[in-house]
Design a protein around this motif. Structure first.
Motif: not given
Ligand code: AHG
Ligand code: MN
Ligand code: MN
Ligand code: MN
Length: 336
Positions: A185-213
């Motif tokens: 959900f993304t906050l619409d500051p003019s309404l002060g409401e979180f609106i559904l913007t990313h319904p039913d998120i599914k992560i790709p089965k495989k990715g091209k990014i690794y994230s580590v320090n």
């Protein structure tokens, strides 16, 4: 008029949770009330973060927390905001915060049946330079309805009813799962409401990014070092992965959820249990990853099967795209 329904038929987070609630006829709206108080806390922190630089809210608070970290003013402010919001909801009985050494047992007159574990401000090192930060939370049901006790918040992550985070970035994004998939959900500051913007998120089965320090590379164990080496110098002719590391878990996990790939905070010689805290960082993000079709592994087991012994326990964590985490599990299995 279906096409413009989103403009006139706003799916707010409250409506969304009420819809979910119809699947639990026995529920009496307690969870909806609890969630609305968490959302209120996030809206407050969002506005504080957005004016941090102007409102002298950056810099140190002059205290050190149980983690041995110097608390930032926003760490302390956000913690107080969430404690007050959760207690005033009248739906909680135990609260665990990264910023409080002991669990908070809510006074009997204000008690409810939910236990909330939370990181009020994740990514504190990024506050003063304006890089995305966030809030992370998980919700348990008290184990049996009588006197709340510490065991009620020392449950494995798989027992969580719900988990989510709010990311304070270019927009304010609230990501939530109540066990039936993941929604953003993304906050619409003019309404002060979180609106559904990313319904039913599914992560790709495989990715091209690794994230580590990568700065901890000299202290990594064999399987982690081997996996990162494979990301950089693939032996199967595939392309190298890209490295993206923001240093706020919420931001790194949000990107991983939407784009795919893998986020790692491994153990190392200096910290054999890694750095991230089980209850309010590892569990909520692992819960979301599994709900989005990904997975989360500690180097030894499924992250959500872990049973914490103390409320600030830490664990190594490898989470993200299903196939990428499988590769890491294979490297640890080969090491046994
Ligand atoms: P917090 O600011 O709540 O203490 O959490 C910081 C965590 C997490 O957000 C991030 O993934 C990790 O610290 C980064 O650690 P390093 O700076 O050691 O990479
Ligand atoms: Mn911290
Ligand atoms: Mn954190
Ligand atoms: Mn924090």
């Amino acid at each position: 008029h279906a096409a413009d329904a989103h403009r006139t038929d706003l799916m707010t987070i409250t409506r969304h949770v009420l819809n979910e609630q119809t699947k639990h006829p026995e529920s009496r709206g307690d969870f909806t009330i609890l969630l609305s108080h968490i959302v209120l806390g996030c809206k407050f922190v969002c506005s504080a973060v957005n004016k941090a630089g102007l409102a002298k809210l950056i810099g140190l608070a002059g205290e050190t927390n149980v983690q041995g970290e110097e608390q930032k003013k926003l760490d302390v402010l956000s913690n107080e905001v969430f404690i007050n919001a959760l207690v005033s909801s009248g739906r909680t009985c135990i609260l665990v915060s990264e910023e409080d050494e002991e669990a908070t047992f809510v006074e009997p007159s204000k008690r409810g049946k939910y236990c909330v574990v939370f990181d009020p401000l994740d990514g504190s090192s990024n506050i003063d330079c304006g890089v995305s930060i966030g809030t992370i939370f998980g919700i348990y049901l008290i184990k049996d309805g009588d006197e709340p006790k510490l065991e009620d918040v020392l449950q494995p992550g798989k027992n969580m009813l719900a988990a989510g985070y709010c990311m304070y970035g270019s927009s304010c994004t609230f990501v939530l799962s109540t066990g039936g998939g993941v929604n953003g959900f993304t906050l619409d500051p003019s309404l002060g409401e979180f609106i559904l913007t990313h319904p039913d998120i599914k992560i790709p089965k495989k990715g091209k990014i690794y994230s580590v320090n990568e700065g901890n590379a000299k202290n990594w164990d064999g399987p982690t070092a081997k996996y990162v080496e494979k990301c950089k110098f693939p032996t199967d002719g595939s392309a190298s992965k890209s490295l993206r590391y923001i240093g706020s878990m919420v931001a790194d996990v949000h990107r991983t959820l939407l784009y795919g790939g893998v986020f790692l905070y491994p153990a190392d010689k200096k910290s054999p249990n890694g750095k991230l805290r089980v209850l309010y960082e590892v569990f909520p993000m692992s819960f979301l990853m599994e709900q989005a079709g990904g997975q989360a592994f500690t180097g030894k087991q499924r992250a959500l099967d872990l049973v914490p012994e103390k409320i600030h326990d830490r664990s190594p964590i490898f989470l993200g795209s299903y196939d990428d985490v499988e590769e890491i599990k294979a490297l640890y299995a080969a090491e046994e």
